[in-house]
Design a protein around this motif. Sequence first.
Motif, short mmCIF file in Angstrom:
data_model
loop_
_atom_site.label_atom_id
_atom_site.label_comp_id
_atom_site.label_asym_id
_atom_site.label_seq_id
_atom_site.Cartn_x
_atom_site.Cartn_y
_atom_site.Cartn_z
N GLU A 55 0.83 -1.21 0.00
CA GLU A 55 0.00 0.00 0.00
C GLU A 55 0.86 1.26 0.00
O GLU A 55 0.48 2.28 -0.55
N TRP A 56 2.05 1.21 0.63
CA TRP A 56 2.97 2.35 0.59
C TRP A 56 3.45 2.58 -0.84
O TRP A 56 3.49 3.71 -1.32
N ALA A 64 0.62 4.03 -2.96
CA ALA A 64 0.37 5.44 -2.63
C ALA A 64 1.49 6.32 -3.15
O ALA A 64 1.24 7.42 -3.68
N THR A 124 1.14 6.88 -6.82
CA THR A 124 0.02 7.78 -7.10
C THR A 124 0.43 9.24 -6.89
O THR A 124 0.10 10.10 -7.71
N ILE A 136 -5.18 11.74 -7.66
CA ILE A 136 -5.23 11.07 -6.35
C ILE A 136 -6.62 10.53 -6.06
O ILE A 136 -6.78 9.39 -5.61
N TYR A 141 -7.88 7.55 -3.21
CA TYR A 141 -7.31 8.10 -1.98
C TYR A 141 -7.98 9.43 -1.62
O TYR A 141 -8.49 10.13 -2.49
N ILE A 183 -0.61 12.19 -0.03
CA ILE A 183 -1.65 11.28 0.45
C ILE A 183 -1.37 11.04 1.93
O ILE A 183 -0.24 10.70 2.31
#
Length: 405
Positions: A267-268, A271, A274, A314, A319, A371
Amino acid sequence: MDTKILLQNLDALLITNPTNIRYLTGFGGAAPEEREAYCLVTQDKLFLFTNALYREEVIQLTRKPRGLKRLNLLASKGLTFIETSRENPFAKKLAEIMAGCNPAKCLGFEENDLTVAEYQKLKKELIGITLVPTKGRIEELRMIKRKDEIANISAAAKLTDQCFDFILGKIKIGVTETDIAWEIESFIRKNGASLAFSPIVAFGKNSSQPHYLRSVFARGPLAKLQEDLLQTALRSSDIILLDFGAKINGYCSDMTRVVFVGKPKDEWRQAYNTVFDAQHAALEYLHLEGVKAHLPGDVRRSGADADHIARRVIERAGYPTYPHSLGHGVGLAIHEIPRFIARKDRILPKPQPQKDAILLPGMVVTVEPGIYIEGQYGIRIEDLVLIRDNGIEILSVSSKKFTIL
């Protein structure tokens, strides 16, 4: 700058903001957060009021017309030093100057800076003169940087890049946020500069706070023990957000990078990619719109449009959007106008026909989407950007590749 424009509807303008005083005169003082000086702009003169502590410094400024002309665009006839003291306070000396500016009926002041106590003293001394509140007149001048200002900002950005390379070698399992912040400050100061602002060093879940304030401890064995009890040391699998900048000759830089230690969570990585894409889209818009400006038609780069483009990337990735503007001006202060954001009631500078932050050649701004997942992690990538008439120049050159240490 034509003083007739600056003094529109005024006979003179009183400057109390320390950063604006430095911009106009070159005077910085020892404690800018205190009231050490005042500046008065009239139709044909520039006055600097301060006490005997700074007599030698100010006299040197008045004797360097070439340097003064480079430092400000208003004092074509030089800078006049007016010494103040307990016996001859500022309000009294100002009244004497205004009495010699005949006729002088309207004196502007910076409404966001003058205190009530100062205002009352001026009202008492300036008989027959109307005090007129003003907002942002000098700040609007500061938006467009001169060549010497750009050179100082570029030098600060270069040192910030060098510091980032240095600090990567200091990141090891077990170090604390304070350790890294100390290394950043030491490197910048050892290289003859100062901090643009207190560095943001955030490990793990602390990175979810956009302006994370770490606990600050004195150096020493007992302080180190206290710090270790209250701060979490860097773990074998962690995320690190670094936001810092140098200051050279009064001019700031600003940059944010995120790096990872050990195996990053999926997930890091998602993100980060993104945010990278969002920043790239905004930068591409700013550059291409600048190139288009050379073509027929009225093409102008909009801060609100750049912000909207980044937010859309984003949001489409699922997010939450970032709780700050896409960017802000940088110069003698770390946060200056313009600030570009898609909420039209917050757009600066004003006035603009579209109530939008139109980005003009000579502006230096940040582009910093992010984010933030509360209590878990945060990702922000920030570059310092010079707006040119045919595109943009990115002053922050540190790598933005997904970095695992």
